[in-house]
Design a protein around this motif. Structure first.
Motif, PDB file in Angstrom:
ATOM      1  N   ASP A   1    -145.903 -16.270  21.695  1.00  0.00           N
ATOM      2  CA  ASP A   1    -146.611 -17.012  22.735  1.00  0.00           C
ATOM      3  C   ASP A   1    -146.449 -18.519  22.557  1.00  0.00           C
ATOM      4  N   GLY A   2    -146.138 -19.184  23.655  1.00  0.00           N
ATOM      5  CA  GLY A   2    -146.008 -20.638  23.647  1.00  0.00           C
ATOM      6  C   GLY A   2    -144.669 -21.148  23.173  1.00  0.00           C
TER       7      GLY A   2
ATOM      8  N   GLY B   1    -152.164 -17.013  32.428  1.00  0.00           N
ATOM      9  CA  GLY B   1    -153.027 -16.675  31.298  1.00  0.00           C
ATOM     10  C   GLY B   1    -152.573 -15.419  30.598  1.00  0.00           C
TER      11      GLY B   1
ATOM     12  N   ALA C   1    -148.639 -19.763  31.078  1.00  0.00           N
ATOM     13  CA  ALA C   1    -149.835 -20.610  31.017  1.00  0.00           C
ATOM     14  C   ALA C   1    -150.594 -20.568  32.333  1.00  0.00           C
TER      15      ALA C   1
ATOM     16  N   ARG D   1    -143.681 -23.272  32.969  1.00  0.00           N
ATOM     17  CA  ARG D   1    -144.019 -22.230  31.997  1.00  0.00           C
ATOM     18  C   ARG D   1    -145.130 -21.340  32.565  1.00  0.00           C
TER      19      ARG D   1
ATOM     20  N   GLU E   1    -151.023 -27.235  33.653  1.00  0.00           N
ATOM     21  CA  GLU E   1    -150.912 -26.551  32.363  1.00  0.00           C
ATOM     22  C   GLU E   1    -149.579 -25.825  32.205  1.00  0.00           C
ATOM     23  N   ALA E   2    -148.886 -25.569  33.314  1.00  0.00           N
ATOM     24  CA  ALA E   2    -147.625 -24.847  33.258  1.00  0.00           C
ATOM     25  C   ALA E   2    -146.420 -25.765  33.424  1.00  0.00           C
TER      26      ALA E   2
END
Length: 342
Positions: free
Chosen positions: A220-221, A253, A250, A247, A282-283
């Motif tokens: 993740d990430g 969720g 994000a 991304r 956030e993405a």
């Protein structure tokens, strides 16, 4: 009588000169949606949630017409507006064949003409590029979008031949469709933009995304490989205000494992024109804000300034756009101010 007529003529000329179409605001993306249309694992609501953040998308790895048409319907359902769709025939030398597709929000974009699969006389591509001409509604901007999925192969050398051949495809586009429209080459190239195989294409075009990565790792990430990209013709004249990687885990969720299973192992790459914005900060990775970056460009004149240039601090906030370096400014179609030191 003569002076009154002349005054009216001057008024008409002034109005014509002062009239301008609104700035072309557009959100463009390129996305490899892994094996779209095969199996029953895909979450079409999630796909539409991501795709609906953009106005125009070039999509690779479309396996069936039913898959891309289902995404179109879900987009229309979730956004409440019509979306246009154009896709190629199945392309491929072997039993593996895929389609390319363009999807667009009809309130922002319209198809103009010239949808064609590359006439690959030399058989340079396993899946020949697909292109068409589009217009941004409410503006005078038109562009030719082309998309391709470069063969992966077993080794890096297997990919370089097709990347080198992209210059021949580019020249074919110019020869057959002219130079009036800027060219956007969007796709999954399976090769980083700094590889030497890009040298022929770099003579006429530049990549918008030069940092980061666009494929989802299993952690993740974390992302690996900058294989997806958007190449623009040099001197394209488009008002590119931002570019980067979207991304989507994000945004949703979701874990990478869930995202890879139900959406794709690739994140979309994007460019923004004019004052267009993405509403999921956030993405968003790699966005050039209107004031960020050591290199300052003038959105109106399409000229950029280094910190050592005399006019560096004279660009108004409204017209200012930032770039991380000179290469990024050049890739966005800007040129160096003439009064900058050598």
């Amino acid at each position: 009588m003569g002076s009154a007529w002349f005054s009216r003529l001057l008024l008409v000329v002034f109005l014509l000169l002062s009239f301008s179409l609104p700035a072309a605001e557009l959100r463009v993306a390129s996305w490899n949606i892994e094996r779209l249309g095969h199996g029953n694992q895909k979450s079409y609501p999630a796909l539409a949630e991501i795709a609906g953040r953009f106005d125009f998308l070039a999509i690779q790895e479309v396996m069936t017409a039913e898959g891309i048409q289902r995404l179109q319907r879900k987009l229309e359902q979730q956004t409440g507006e019509p979306w246009g769709l154009l896709f190629s025939e199945p392309l491929g030398r072997s039993t593996y064949r895929e389609k390319y597709a363009f999807l667009w929000r009809e309130s922002r974009v319209e198809y103009v003409d010239g949808a064609v699969v590359y006439i690959d006389d030399a058989d340079a591509f396993a899946r020949e590029p697909f292109s068409a001409r589009f217009a941004v509604k409410g503006s005078d901007v038109t562009f030719r979008a082309a998309t391709v999925h470069i063969v992966y192969g077993r080794y890096v050398a297997d990919r370089t031949e097709e990347v080198i051949a992209l210059r021949g495809f580019w020249d074919w586009l110019v020869e057959n469709f002219g130079t009036d429209d800027p060219i956007m080459l969007l796709g999954d190239f399976n090769l980083a933009p700094d590889h030497t195989a890009w040298a022929p294409l770099r003579e006429v075009a530049a990549p918008l995304i030069t940092e980061g990565a666009s494929t989802l790792s299993s952690h993740d990430g974390h992302y690996a490989n900058l294989y997806d990209n958007i190449w623009l013709s040099k001197g394209h004249g488009l008002d590119v205000s931002a570019s980067g990687v979207f991304r989507f885990p994000a945004l949703l969720g979701w874990t990478h494992e869930k995202s890879r299973r139900h959406v794709s192992d690739h994140a979309p790459v994007y460019l923004l024109l004019g004052g267009a914005e993405l509403d999921a900060s956030e993405a968003v990775v790699g966005t050039q804000s209107s004031v960020a970056g050591p290199i300052r460009g003038n959105r109106s004149s399409r000229i950029y300034h280094r910190p050592d240039c005399p006019s560096y601090d004279t660009i108004g906030e409204r017209n200012r756009v930032g770039f991380p370096d000179e290469a990024a400014a050049l890739a966005a179609g800007y040129r160096l101010a003439g009064n900058c030191p050598d």
